[in-house]
Design a protein around this motif. Sequence first.
Motif, PDB file in Angstrom:
ATOM      1  N   GLY A  77       0.796  -1.223   0.000  1.00 14.15           N
ATOM      2  CA  GLY A  77       0.000   0.000   0.000  1.00 14.15           C
ATOM      3  C   GLY A  77       0.828   1.272   0.000  1.00 14.15           C
ATOM      4  O   GLY A  77       0.277   2.373  -0.172  1.00 14.15           O
ATOM      5  N   GLN A  78       2.140   1.142   0.167  1.00 12.42           N
ATOM      6  CA  GLN A  78       3.006   2.321   0.167  1.00 12.42           C
ATOM      7  C   GLN A  78       3.311   2.820  -1.243  1.00 12.42           C
ATOM      8  O   GLN A  78       3.825   3.923  -1.411  1.00 12.42           O
ATOM      9  N   PHE A  79       2.976   2.018  -2.262  1.00 17.29           N
ATOM     10  CA  PHE A  79       3.289   2.388  -3.637  1.00 17.29           C
ATOM     11  C   PHE A  79       2.039   2.947  -4.314  1.00 17.29           C
ATOM     12  O   PHE A  79       1.017   2.251  -4.402  1.00 17.29           O
ATOM     13  N   PRO A  80       2.071   4.185  -4.787  1.00 18.77           N
ATOM     14  CA  PRO A  80       0.887   4.777  -5.446  1.00 18.77           C
ATOM     15  C   PRO A  80       0.421   3.993  -6.663  1.00 18.77           C
ATOM     16  O   PRO A  80      -0.776   3.927  -6.938  1.00 18.77           O
ATOM     17  N   VAL A  81       1.365   3.389  -7.392  1.00 15.30           N
ATOM     18  CA  VAL A  81       0.984   2.653  -8.591  1.00 15.30           C
ATOM     19  C   VAL A  81       0.099   1.461  -8.235  1.00 15.30           C
ATOM     20  O   VAL A  81      -0.784   1.076  -9.017  1.00 15.30           O
ATOM     21  N   ILE A  82       0.298   0.889  -7.070  1.00 13.74           N
ATOM     22  CA  ILE A  82      -0.532  -0.230  -6.632  1.00 13.74           C
ATOM     23  C   ILE A  82      -1.875   0.257  -6.103  1.00 13.74           C
ATOM     24  O   ILE A  82      -2.919  -0.336  -6.361  1.00 13.74           O
ATOM     25  N   ARG A  83      -1.851   1.386  -5.384  1.00 16.44           N
ATOM     26  CA  ARG A  83      -3.106   1.914  -4.835  1.00 16.44           C
ATOM     27  C   ARG A  83      -4.058   2.364  -5.933  1.00 16.44           C
ATOM     28  O   ARG A  83      -5.272   2.402  -5.714  1.00 16.44           O
ATOM     29  N   HIS A  84      -3.529   2.709  -7.107  1.00 12.73           N
ATOM     30  CA  HIS A  84      -4.375   3.152  -8.200  1.00 12.73           C
ATOM     31  C   HIS A  84      -4.565   2.075  -9.273  1.00 12.73           C
ATOM     32  O   HIS A  84      -5.054   2.364 -10.364  1.00 12.73           O
ATOM     33  N   SER A  85      -4.177   0.855  -8.948  1.00  9.98           N
ATOM     34  CA  SER A  85      -4.310  -0.230  -9.914  1.00  9.98           C
ATOM     35  C   SER A  85      -5.607  -0.992  -9.671  1.00  9.98           C
ATOM     36  O   SER A  85      -6.310  -0.776  -8.671  1.00  9.98           O
ATOM     37  N   ILE A  86      -5.918  -1.892 -10.586  1.00  3.55           N
ATOM     38  CA  ILE A  86      -7.136  -2.702 -10.458  1.00  3.55           C
ATOM     39  C   ILE A  86      -7.010  -3.738  -9.352  1.00  3.55           C
ATOM     40  O   ILE A  86      -8.013  -4.354  -8.960  1.00  3.55           O
ATOM     41  N   PHE A  87      -5.781  -3.959  -8.846  1.00  2.00           N
ATOM     42  CA  PHE A  87      -5.577  -4.958  -7.801  1.00  2.00           C
ATOM     43  C   PHE A  87      -5.792  -4.405  -6.396  1.00  2.00           C
ATOM     44  O   PHE A  87      -5.847  -5.169  -5.441  1.00  2.00           O
ATOM     45  N   TRP A  88      -5.906  -3.086  -6.282  1.00  3.50           N
ATOM     46  CA  TRP A  88      -5.990  -2.487  -4.951  1.00  3.50           C
ATOM     47  C   TRP A  88      -7.223  -2.927  -4.164  1.00  3.50           C
ATOM     48  O   TRP A  88      -7.145  -3.127  -2.946  1.00  3.50           O
ATOM     49  N   PRO A  89      -8.419  -3.093  -4.782  1.00  2.38           N
ATOM     50  CA  PRO A  89      -9.569  -3.584  -4.000  1.00  2.38           C
ATOM     51  C   PRO A  89      -9.309  -4.922  -3.328  1.00  2.38           C
ATOM     52  O   PRO A  89      -9.913  -5.218  -2.286  1.00  2.38           O
ATOM     53  N   PHE A  90      -8.412  -5.720  -3.899  1.00  2.00           N
ATOM     54  CA  PHE A  90      -8.070  -7.006  -3.276  1.00  2.00           C
ATOM     55  C   PHE A  90      -6.923  -6.857  -2.280  1.00  2.00           C
ATOM     56  O   PHE A  90      -6.953  -7.454  -1.202  1.00  2.00           O
TER      57      PHE A  90
END
Length: 247
Positions: A77-90
């Motif tokens: 969760g520290q990476f913005p690219v992950i927080r704004h990706s389609i995988f973040w809800p999971f």
Amino acid sequence: MDWPFLEETFLSLIAALPLTIELAVTSICLGAILALLLALGRLSGITVLDWFGRLYVFVFRGTPLLVQIFLIYYGLGQFPVIRHSIFWPFLRDPYWCAVLALTLNTAAYASEIIRGGLLSVPHGQVEAARACGMRPIMLFRRIVLPLAVRQALPAYGNEMISMVKATSLTSIITLMEVTGVAAKIISETYRAIEVFVVSGAIYLVINFVLTRLVQFAEYRLSPHLRPPVSVSNTRSATEAVAAGDPQ
């Protein structure tokens, strides 16, 4: 011995048992698929796949599962690219973070077990199947994979038991499985011994059932180890049934 307290504790922990079993089954199934792919990559002869498998096994076998859970749950969760990706809800859900960590961890161990099983397949049987004109996919499905599974099943059974016990670590990321509920009860009652005895007994029963299932699967996959059934005994039993004799 406070039996009413033990009974109340048992009922509370049993209510959390489905989550524990779900975590274990999901991670074992997904981990088996990933482990098979890693093992095939190691044995493919392709340098990139071989070294990727080696690096994967080195990292996930060389670091504690607890650290992996922390890194996945708190670190991604520290990476913005992950927080704004389609995988973040999971990935923001502790359940899926736990499943991901358990899957990646068990795949590293299981891939080596499966690779050992694949290497143990007699080369003569493979050559005989090729001589019969079997295609590579059919050869793998009908000859290599069944023999490899039979060889790897005892060791893989130990890995499955380890994963059932490893689900207890998911309580640190707020999942209320058996150990998480046990910790909650202890924080409320300060009676650690009774609670941990009950929770340990529950894990013991789960692993007892799992070991029996693995033994049954090993028995079914090893017909050459079964005692032979004599023709005379089979004929006598058939005649007795036909005659209506209950014996």
